[in-house]
Scaffold this motif. Structure first.
Motif: not given
Lengths: 113, 113
Positions: A1-19
């Motif tokens: 994956m050469p780029v990560l476009k913030f608007d195109e890649i979903p968050y991964e939830a670490v815990r409530k309040g942290l992604q």
């Protein structure tokens, strides 16, 4: 994956309040961490890992705690480094904060989900 | 150096229109790069290095060019990765931009001034 476009890649939830969103190569990983549950009354429990770490504070304010070092009040534009094996943690001083953490070698525990 | 407080550490001039601040451990380096001479009509000459690189766009917009990959228009919050040895470069699309570049191993050429 050469780029990560913030608007195109979903968050991964670490815990409530942290992604997070992660990009990595073979020996280098960078993790965008968005906190939304500050400010905190207490720091997170200190932890350590063999990986070296650098962090850039992209948003918000924190206190950075690192073994054998004075506590540091850090804000947007500041950076910190964590040597291999050193106990460290943070406390959020603002409701929201973004940290951009880099690690070598890879935090394989972050990829095993 | 466990922390780099932006307001306390002077920039190092890379060239006119580009200044940086560096933090590093033994195998991991992070470089805050502040560009002020955009937008550019042309991209910078592509270059390569054996170090792996990740970059976080903290401010501004760029085009990221990497060998064998499509050109990528990136903005604040986006990230890119450069594998060891791959030709790559950027073009600034905004007057100002901040990139936060991480490298492993250390860019020793950045420390030899």
């Amino acid at each position: 994956m050469p780029v990560l476009k913030f608007d195109e890649i979903p968050y991964e939830a670490v815990r409530k309040g942290l992604q997070r969103k992660i990009i990595h190569e073979k020996e280098l990983m960078t993790v965008l961490l968005d906190f939304t549950d500050g400010p905190w009354e207490e720091k997170e429990p200190p932890h350590h890992h063999p990986h070296e770490q650098t962090s850039y504070i992209a948003k918000g304010e924190i206190i950075f705690y690192c073994e054998d070092e004075p506590d540091q009040h850090l804000k947007e534009g500041d950076m910190f480094v964590v040597p291999s094996g050193k106990m460290h943690t943070i406390k959020l001083l603002t409701k929201e904060a973004r940290l951009v953490d880099s690690f070598t070698p890879l935090r394989r525990d972050f990829l095993e989900k």
